[in-house]
Design a protein around this motif. Structure first.
Motif, PDB file in Angstrom:
ATOM      1  N   ASP A   5      76.629 116.065  70.709  1.00 30.90           N
ATOM      2  CA  ASP A   5      75.907 115.104  69.879  1.00 30.90           C
ATOM      3  C   ASP A   5      74.981 114.253  70.750  1.00 30.90           C
ATOM      4  OD1 ASP A   5      75.931 113.831  67.006  1.00 30.90           O
ATOM      5  OD2 ASP A   5      75.891 112.165  68.438  1.00 30.90           O
ATOM      6  N   ARG A   6      73.825 113.926  70.199  1.00 27.17           N
ATOM      7  CA  ARG A   6      72.823 113.119  70.911  1.00 27.17           C
ATOM      8  C   ARG A   6      73.434 111.828  71.460  1.00 27.17           C
ATOM      9  NH1 ARG A   6      68.308 113.291  73.606  1.00 27.17           N
ATOM     10  NH2 ARG A   6      67.484 114.770  72.130  1.00 27.17           N
ATOM     11  N   SER A   7      74.316 111.166  70.707  1.00 25.54           N
ATOM     12  CA  SER A   7      74.883 109.890  71.154  1.00 25.54           C
ATOM     13  C   SER A   7      75.729 110.066  72.416  1.00 25.54           C
ATOM     14  CB  SER A   7      75.710 109.231  70.045  1.00 25.54           C
ATOM     15  OG  SER A   7      76.846 110.004  69.737  1.00 25.54           O
ATOM     16  N   ILE A   8      76.479 111.155  72.505  1.00 22.14           N
ATOM     17  CA  ILE A   8      77.304 111.405  73.690  1.00 22.14           C
ATOM     18  C   ILE A   8      76.421 111.815  74.861  1.00 22.14           C
ATOM     19  CG2 ILE A   8      79.111 112.876  74.658  1.00 22.14           C
ATOM     20  CD1 ILE A   8      80.378 112.828  71.807  1.00 22.14           C
ATOM     21  N   TYR A   9      75.439 112.667  74.601  1.00 21.60           N
ATOM     22  CA  TYR A   9      74.451 113.041  75.629  1.00 21.60           C
ATOM     23  C   TYR A   9      73.825 111.775  76.218  1.00 21.60           C
ATOM     24  CZ  TYR A   9      69.870 114.759  77.306  1.00 21.60           C
ATOM     25  OH  TYR A   9      68.741 115.016  78.043  1.00 21.60           O
ATOM     26  N   VAL A 114      65.088 113.820  82.974  1.00 23.41           N
ATOM     27  CA  VAL A 114      66.501 114.077  82.726  1.00 23.41           C
ATOM     28  C   VAL A 114      66.762 115.554  83.011  1.00 23.41           C
ATOM     29  CG1 VAL A 114      68.346 114.129  81.016  1.00 23.41           C
ATOM     30  CG2 VAL A 114      66.666 112.269  80.981  1.00 23.41           C
ATOM     31  N   GLU A 115      67.633 115.796  83.961  1.00 20.28           N
ATOM     32  CA  GLU A 115      68.078 117.158  84.256  1.00 20.28           C
ATOM     33  C   GLU A 115      69.555 117.214  83.892  1.00 20.28           C
ATOM     34  OE1 GLU A 115      68.452 120.245  88.001  1.00 20.28           O
ATOM     35  OE2 GLU A 115      67.209 118.456  88.249  1.00 20.28           O
ATOM     36  N   PHE A 116      69.858 117.799  82.738  1.00 17.79           N
ATOM     37  CA  PHE A 116      71.202 117.835  82.141  1.00 17.79           C
ATOM     38  C   PHE A 116      71.556 119.300  81.959  1.00 17.79           C
ATOM     39  CE2 PHE A 116      74.282 117.812  78.744  1.00 17.79           C
ATOM     40  CZ  PHE A 116      74.880 116.564  78.715  1.00 17.79           C
ATOM     41  N   ARG A 117      72.536 119.792  82.723  1.00 17.70           N
ATOM     42  CA  ARG A 117      72.886 121.218  82.668  1.00 17.70           C
ATOM     43  C   ARG A 117      74.394 121.375  82.535  1.00 17.70           C
ATOM     44  NH1 ARG A 117      69.591 123.461  87.812  1.00 17.70           N
ATOM     45  NH2 ARG A 117      70.299 125.492  87.082  1.00 17.70           N
ATOM     46  N   SER A 118      74.796 122.475  81.911  1.00 21.56           N
ATOM     47  CA  SER A 118      76.219 122.731  81.672  1.00 21.56           C
ATOM     48  C   SER A 118      76.618 124.084  82.242  1.00 21.56           C
ATOM     49  CB  SER A 118      76.511 122.690  80.169  1.00 21.56           C
ATOM     50  OG  SER A 118      77.895 122.873  79.931  1.00 21.56           O
ATOM     51  N   TYR A 119      77.863 124.131  82.741  1.00 19.54           N
ATOM     52  CA  TYR A 119      78.386 125.336  83.387  1.00 19.54           C
ATOM     53  C   TYR A 119      79.825 125.563  82.957  1.00 19.54           C
ATOM     54  CZ  TYR A 119      74.482 124.214  86.409  1.00 19.54           C
ATOM     55  OH  TYR A 119      73.229 123.912  86.861  1.00 19.54           O
ATOM     56  N   ARG A 120      80.214 126.807  83.007  1.00 17.24           N
ATOM     57  CA  ARG A 120      81.631 127.186  82.961  1.00 17.24           C
ATOM     58  C   ARG A 120      81.979 127.547  84.398  1.00 17.24           C
ATOM     59  NH1 ARG A 120      84.526 126.481  78.135  1.00 17.24           N
ATOM     60  NH2 ARG A 120      83.106 126.797  76.412  1.00 17.24           N
ATOM     61  N   ILE A 121      83.107 127.044  84.868  1.00 18.27           N
ATOM     62  CA  ILE A 121      83.567 127.361  86.218  1.00 18.27           C
ATOM     63  C   ILE A 121      84.996 127.868  86.095  1.00 18.27           C
ATOM     64  CG2 ILE A 121      83.957 126.528  88.562  1.00 18.27           C
ATOM     65  CD1 ILE A 121      81.953 124.256  87.975  1.00 18.27           C
ATOM     66  N   VAL A 122      85.172 129.172  86.324  1.00 15.37           N
ATOM     67  CA  VAL A 122      86.479 129.805  86.193  1.00 15.37           C
ATOM     68  C   VAL A 122      86.738 130.626  87.448  1.00 15.37           C
ATOM     69  CG1 VAL A 122      87.899 131.363  84.811  1.00 15.37           C
ATOM     70  CG2 VAL A 122      86.216 129.906  83.680  1.00 15.37           C
ATOM     71  N   ASP A 123      87.838 130.332  88.107  1.00 11.64           N
ATOM     72  CA  ASP A 123      88.224 131.042  89.331  1.00 11.64           C
ATOM     73  C   ASP A 123      87.085 131.089  90.349  1.00 11.64           C
ATOM     74  OD1 ASP A 123      90.780 131.558  88.289  1.00 11.64           O
ATOM     75  OD2 ASP A 123      90.104 133.404  87.323  1.00 11.64           O
ATOM     76  N   VAL A 131      72.525 124.392  76.464  1.00 15.17           N
ATOM     77  CA  VAL A 131      72.969 123.124  75.884  1.00 15.17           C
ATOM     78  C   VAL A 131      72.180 122.883  74.603  1.00 15.17           C
ATOM     79  CG1 VAL A 131      73.141 120.624  76.188  1.00 15.17           C
ATOM     80  CG2 VAL A 131      73.547 122.157  78.141  1.00 15.17           C
ATOM     81  N   GLU A 132      72.877 122.645  73.513  1.00 14.94           N
ATOM     82  CA  GLU A 132      72.240 122.304  72.245  1.00 14.94           C
ATOM     83  C   GLU A 132      72.623 120.865  71.912  1.00 14.94           C
ATOM     84  OE1 GLU A 132      72.770 123.251  67.534  1.00 14.94           O
ATOM     85  OE2 GLU A 132      72.903 124.964  68.907  1.00 14.94           O
TER      86      GLU A 132
END
Length: 140
Positions: A5-9, A114-123, A131-132
């Protein structure tokens, strides 16, 4: 994909900018197995460092117990990078211990960008994901 949600972002970006030049960190909790980041939890960087972050162990214990009591889990674990791109460092990767979480990085190296990026990190494997940003952020 991370849907947030925009508010949390906005709260994550604001926290990152406010703590600059030190790294900011925190969690966004959501209902277990929902993959919905709903409850923003700003945490203190115990290192108070521009190059490293670590949750305070007592604060982390309190937050994780509170999530357990509320049937929540850490959907997003976020922190900022103050002088580099928003990509997990070797240290970030080695400390990633929540395989179901989205690891969000915000770079504050450019004050007007703003540089906002998301990752999955597994093992130890890093996978960037889209990101939407949803909603208007109003009323939250």
């Amino acid at each position: 994909m991370l849907r947030i949600d925009r508010s949390i972002y906005d709260k994550i970006v604001s926290h990152a900018r406010r703590d600059h030049p030190d790294e900011a960190c925190g969690v966004v909790a959501g209902p277990e197995k929902s993959d919905r980041p709903e409850r923003f939890i700003e945490m203190a960087n115990a290192e108070r460092s521009p190059t490293f972050y670590r949750f305070d162990s007592l604060e982390q214990l309190k937050v994780w117990r509170e999530m357990d009591d509320r049937d929540e889990e850490p959907v997003v674990i976020y922190h900022s990078h103050t002088a580099t791109e928003a990509y997990p460092s070797r240290t970030d990767i080695s400390y990633a211990s929540e395989p179901g979480a989205h690891y969000v990085l915000v770079s504050t190296r450019e004050p007007d960008t703003v540089e906002f990026r998301s990752y999955r990190i597994v093992d130890g494997e890093v996978t960037e994901e889209p990101v939407e940003i949803t909603g208007t952020g109003a009323g939250q």
